[in-house]
Design a protein around this motif. Structure first.
Motif, PDB file in Angstrom:
ATOM      1  N   LYS A 107       7.397   0.034  -7.217  1.00 54.41           N
ATOM      2  CA  LYS A 107       6.637   1.368  -7.243  1.00 54.41           C
ATOM      3  C   LYS A 107       6.139   1.563  -8.440  1.00 54.41           C
ATOM      4  O   LYS A 107       5.074   2.230  -8.713  1.00 54.41           O
ATOM      5  N   ALA A 122       0.740  11.292  -7.686  1.00 52.93           N
ATOM      6  CA  ALA A 122       1.532  12.161  -8.401  1.00 52.93           C
ATOM      7  C   ALA A 122       2.095  11.932  -9.817  1.00 52.93           C
ATOM      8  O   ALA A 122       2.087  10.554 -10.009  1.00 52.93           O
ATOM      9  N   VAL A 147      11.307  13.882  -6.607  1.00 49.37           N
ATOM     10  CA  VAL A 147      11.059  12.814  -5.879  1.00 49.37           C
ATOM     11  C   VAL A 147      11.652  11.553  -6.720  1.00 49.37           C
ATOM     12  O   VAL A 147      11.190  11.247  -7.736  1.00 49.37           O
ATOM     13  N   LYS A 149      12.452   7.301  -6.738  1.00 47.92           N
ATOM     14  CA  LYS A 149      12.084   6.187  -5.791  1.00 47.92           C
ATOM     15  C   LYS A 149      12.840   5.096  -6.454  1.00 47.92           C
ATOM     16  O   LYS A 149      12.448   4.902  -7.763  1.00 47.92           O
ATOM     17  N   VAL A 159      13.365   6.017  -1.010  1.00 42.41           N
ATOM     18  CA  VAL A 159      12.827   7.144  -1.694  1.00 42.41           C
ATOM     19  C   VAL A 159      13.746   8.588  -1.173  1.00 42.41           C
ATOM     20  O   VAL A 159      14.059   8.666  -0.116  1.00 42.41           O
ATOM     21  N   ILE A 161      14.324  12.587  -1.537  1.00 43.77           N
ATOM     22  CA  ILE A 161      13.538  13.977  -1.964  1.00 43.77           C
ATOM     23  C   ILE A 161      14.664  15.114  -2.395  1.00 43.77           C
ATOM     24  O   ILE A 161      15.489  15.437  -1.267  1.00 43.77           O
ATOM     25  N   GLU A 191       9.169  11.273  -9.592  1.00 42.13           N
ATOM     26  CA  GLU A 191       7.925  11.745  -9.167  1.00 42.13           C
ATOM     27  C   GLU A 191       7.806  13.153  -8.917  1.00 42.13           C
ATOM     28  O   GLU A 191       8.453  13.809  -8.201  1.00 42.13           O
ATOM     29  N   GLU A 192       6.502  13.640  -9.127  1.00 41.60           N
ATOM     30  CA  GLU A 192       6.362  15.082  -8.649  1.00 41.60           C
ATOM     31  C   GLU A 192       6.040  14.816  -7.329  1.00 41.60           C
ATOM     32  O   GLU A 192       5.750  14.088  -6.431  1.00 41.60           O
ATOM     33  N   PHE A 193       6.394  16.095  -6.437  1.00 41.04           N
ATOM     34  CA  PHE A 193       6.505  16.349  -5.167  1.00 41.04           C
ATOM     35  C   PHE A 193       5.006  16.607  -4.762  1.00 41.04           C
ATOM     36  O   PHE A 193       4.375  17.637  -5.280  1.00 41.04           O
ATOM     37  N   LEU A 194       4.501  16.060  -3.774  1.00 43.17           N
ATOM     38  CA  LEU A 194       3.083  16.290  -3.282  1.00 43.17           C
ATOM     39  C   LEU A 194       3.037  17.066  -1.975  1.00 43.17           C
ATOM     40  O   LEU A 194       3.869  16.694  -1.005  1.00 43.17           O
ATOM     41  N   GLU A 198       0.593  14.243   5.426  1.00 34.52           N
ATOM     42  CA  GLU A 198       0.242  12.677   5.168  1.00 34.52           C
ATOM     43  C   GLU A 198      -0.471  11.907   6.305  1.00 34.52           C
ATOM     44  O   GLU A 198      -0.447  12.345   7.555  1.00 34.52           O
ATOM     45  N   LYS A 220       7.703   9.658  11.184  1.00 35.49           N
ATOM     46  CA  LYS A 220       8.599   8.820  10.891  1.00 35.49           C
ATOM     47  C   LYS A 220      10.173   9.310  11.377  1.00 35.49           C
ATOM     48  O   LYS A 220      10.978   8.703  11.330  1.00 35.49           O
ATOM     49  N   MET A 279      -1.493  11.710   0.632  1.00 33.97           N
ATOM     50  CA  MET A 279      -1.462  13.048   1.010  1.00 33.97           C
ATOM     51  C   MET A 279      -2.638  13.894   0.948  1.00 33.97           C
ATOM     52  O   MET A 279      -3.422  13.745   0.069  1.00 33.97           O
ATOM     53  N   ILE A 288       0.176   8.376  -1.977  1.00 35.40           N
ATOM     54  CA  ILE A 288       1.865   8.108  -2.001  1.00 35.40           C
ATOM     55  C   ILE A 288       2.224   6.974  -2.490  1.00 35.40           C
ATOM     56  O   ILE A 288       3.089   6.631  -3.163  1.00 35.40           O
ATOM     57  N   GLU A 289       1.705   5.774  -1.611  1.00 34.17           N
ATOM     58  CA  GLU A 289       1.972   4.474  -2.108  1.00 34.17           C
ATOM     59  C   GLU A 289       0.931   3.415  -1.261  1.00 34.17           C
ATOM     60  O   GLU A 289       0.053   3.909  -0.601  1.00 34.17           O
TER      61      GLU A 289
HETATM   62  P1  AMP Z   1       7.295   5.677   0.650  1.00 33.02           P
HETATM   63  O1  AMP Z   1       8.603   4.935   0.834  1.00 33.02           O
HETATM   64  O2  AMP Z   1       6.825   5.688  -0.737  1.00 33.02           O
HETATM   65  O3  AMP Z   1       6.306   5.608   1.802  1.00 33.02           O
HETATM   66  O4  AMP Z   1       7.795   7.101   0.910  1.00 33.02           O
HETATM   67  C1  AMP Z   1       8.588   7.548   1.842  1.00 33.02           C
HETATM   68  C2  AMP Z   1       8.197   8.786   2.339  1.00 33.02           C
HETATM   69  O5  AMP Z   1       8.522   9.946   1.409  1.00 33.02           O
HETATM   70  C3  AMP Z   1       6.742   9.153   2.387  1.00 33.02           C
HETATM   71  O6  AMP Z   1       6.221   8.843   3.666  1.00 33.02           O
HETATM   72  C4  AMP Z   1       6.801  10.490   2.251  1.00 33.02           C
HETATM   73  O7  AMP Z   1       6.758  11.142   3.252  1.00 33.02           O
HETATM   74  C5  AMP Z   1       7.692  10.837   1.139  1.00 33.02           C
HETATM   75  N1  AMP Z   1       7.114  10.923  -0.218  1.00 33.02           N
HETATM   76  C6  AMP Z   1       7.098  10.014  -1.141  1.00 33.02           C
HETATM   77  N2  AMP Z   1       6.588  10.081  -2.149  1.00 33.02           N
HETATM   78  C7  AMP Z   1       6.249  11.852  -2.064  1.00 33.02           C
HETATM   79  C8  AMP Z   1       5.856  12.471  -3.020  1.00 33.02           C
HETATM   80  N3  AMP Z   1       5.610  12.378  -4.259  1.00 33.02           N
HETATM   81  N4  AMP Z   1       5.864  13.915  -2.645  1.00 33.02           N
HETATM   82  C9  AMP Z   1       6.019  14.053  -1.277  1.00 33.02           C
HETATM   83  N5  AMP Z   1       6.617  13.403  -0.522  1.00 33.02           N
HETATM   84  C10 AMP Z   1       6.593  11.908  -0.918  1.00 33.02           C
END
Ligand code: AMP
Ligand code: GLY
Length: 431
Positions: A107, A122, A147, A149, A159, A161, A191-194, A198, A220, A279, A288-289
């Motif tokens: 990440k 973010a 957030v 990670k 991840v 939250i 990380e900042e929450f977005l 999605e 999911k 997002m 986000i990723e």
């Molecule tokens: P990832 O493993 O990075 O896909 O993260 C898993 C899930 O966490 C994502 O599909 C989002 O739903 C949520 N997520 C990850 N990063 C953020 C973020 N910065 N803000 C809000 N939701 C996030």
């Protein structure tokens, strides 16, 4: 040409189904595959990251191209392995190099890439154990939720939250100082929450050019209305009504173009699929990723919407001729609904006989296998996600209803599926 597809899920059954339709595909092999891929080609009992055995199978079966489904072999360097192994350099691997796969494998690597290339994402900080106290101070300054990670691959669980600063600090300590996610959590991204909705965007790139594939939304959570634990994905839909031409233009200009240009600037060898998790905050896209492969179950809706010959697309990827390709899409809506084993995403049993697979196929519906295997004359469950039933419809509601109808004809002990996939896009019932 002879093709080896790596993986064993619903994504791979869908890719196998599509590859097999190409007149350019001579023999298709799948390692290790499932009972569904066995209907499209020859399964080889080789683990996805056993590169030596895969190499031996490639020589024995005169393989020209390898398509890699899951991230693990990519992050472990399958692309580099084949490129550097004497006598195997001519086998084209569709997927990024080990270095480029870090976009999914780390990440912190992905965040630094986005920062370097000015790609909207973010705000973040990254911390290792020696910076633990700095990390705690950083957390205290963040607004909620926060957030966290784990940097590395953590089987989709890395991840968190957090709804309070205390919770975030406790989890941060567990990850960094108490090895909650083992090696993967030795570095933590805060990380900042977005906010927003999605979605998943997919491109296929040859390192120079790219084609945009249909977008999708993945569901999911295990429970209806997005309640309960996270899973690998319980269903997906495409296209998404809110993805307008104007939104897509922003995604291209602000995200995809600088991403592909970033690969070139950073000299990252990337010939394969890029999956960008986004997002959409009121029409403003943020990343986000990145994933260095197709999504599962998104593939089960994206690939059926593509009218092009998939082998032709992959050949154009290896020869850097994607600029000559125009993607043609089926304009109908497509939904996939995933049937899972009882207990998933926690513990579940395998080996349950699946009944109803011989039901005459419905027009506009395809039953893709995820975790299945053949045992004597039966097809039995062999994973948490077992089947992904994909349907076409005039709209998302119709496609989902059709998949749900098909699932009513299928059965295994403990079978569960969400009936509300695509709920936000539900068409009002006709009066
Ligand atoms: P990832 O493993 O990075 O896909 O993260 C898993 C899930 O966490 C994502 O599909 C989002 O739903 C949520 N997520 C990850 N990063 C953020 C973020 N910065 N803000 C809000 N939701 C996030
Ligand atoms: N469906 C999400 C993923 O494949 O990572």
């Amino acid at each position: 040409m002879n093709i080896l597809l790596i993986g064993s899920g619903g994504r791979e059954h869908t890719l196998a189904w599509k590859l097999k339709q190409s007149p350019l595909c001579n023999h298709l092999f799948i390692a290790p595959g499932n009972a569904g891929t066995a209907l499209c080609g020859t399964n080889l009992p080789i683990a996805i990251s056993d590169f030596d055995s895969l190499a031996t199978a490639c020589v024995a079966n005169d393989i020209d191209m390898i398509l890699v489904g899951p991230e693990e072999p990519l992050v472990k360097g399958i692309y580099d392995f084949f490129q550097n192994r004497k006598g195997l350099e001519n086998i084209k691997v569709i997927g990024p190099s080990k270095e480029a796969s870090q976009l999914e494998g780390s990440k912190a690597y992905a965040k630094a890439f986005m920062k370097r290339h000015d790609i909207p994402t973010a705000a973040y900080g990254e911390f290792t154990a020696d910076k633990y106290l700095e990390g705690v101070e950083y957390i205290k300054l963040q607004s909620l939720p926060i957030v966290l990670k784990a940097d590395g691959l953590a089987a989709g669980k890395g991840v968190l939250i957090c709804q309070s600063h205390l919770e975030a600090i406790a989890e941060f300590e567990l990850m960094l100082l108490r090895s909650k996610f083992g090696e993967a959590g030795k570095k933590v991204v805060i990380e900042e929450f977005l906010k927003g909705i999605e979605l998943s965007i997919f491109v296929l790139t040859d390192g120079e050019n790219y084609v945009l594939l249909p977008e999708a939304k993945d569901y999911k959570r295990i429970g209806e209305a997005d309640a309960g634990l996270n899973t690998g994905g319980m269903g997906a839909v495409s296209p998404l009504p809110f993805v307008t031409a104007a939104f897509l233009q922003k995604v291209k200009e602000r995200i995809i173009d600088p991403t592909i240009a970033g690969f070139k600037k950073d000299k990252l060898d990337y010939k394969g699929f890029v999956f960008v998790g986004l997002m959409n905050d009121n029409g403003e896209p943020k990343v986000i990723e990145y994933n260095c492969r197709m999504g599962d179950p998104e593939t089960e809706v994206v690939i059926p919407r593509i009218k092009n010959d998939l082998v032709e697309l992959l050949v154009a990827t290896t020869t850097q001729k994607l600029n000559e390709i125009t993607i043609e899409t089926d304009e109908r809506a497509v939904a996939t609904v995933v049937a899972v084993s009882g207990g998933y995403p926690g513990d579940y049993e395998k080996g349950k006989a699946i009944l109803g697979l011989d039901t005459p196929a419905l027009e506009n519906t395809i039953v893709f296998h995820s975790g299945t295997k053949k045992e004597d004359d039966d097809i039995v469950t062999n994973g948490g996600r077992v089947l992904a039933v994909t349907s076409f419809g005039e709209n998302i509601t119709e496609a989902v209803e059709q998949s749900n109808y098909m699932l009513e004809q299928l059965h295994f002990e403990g079978m569960y599926y969400r009936t509300d996939i695509g709920y936000e896009f539900k068409e009002p019932a006709a009066l």
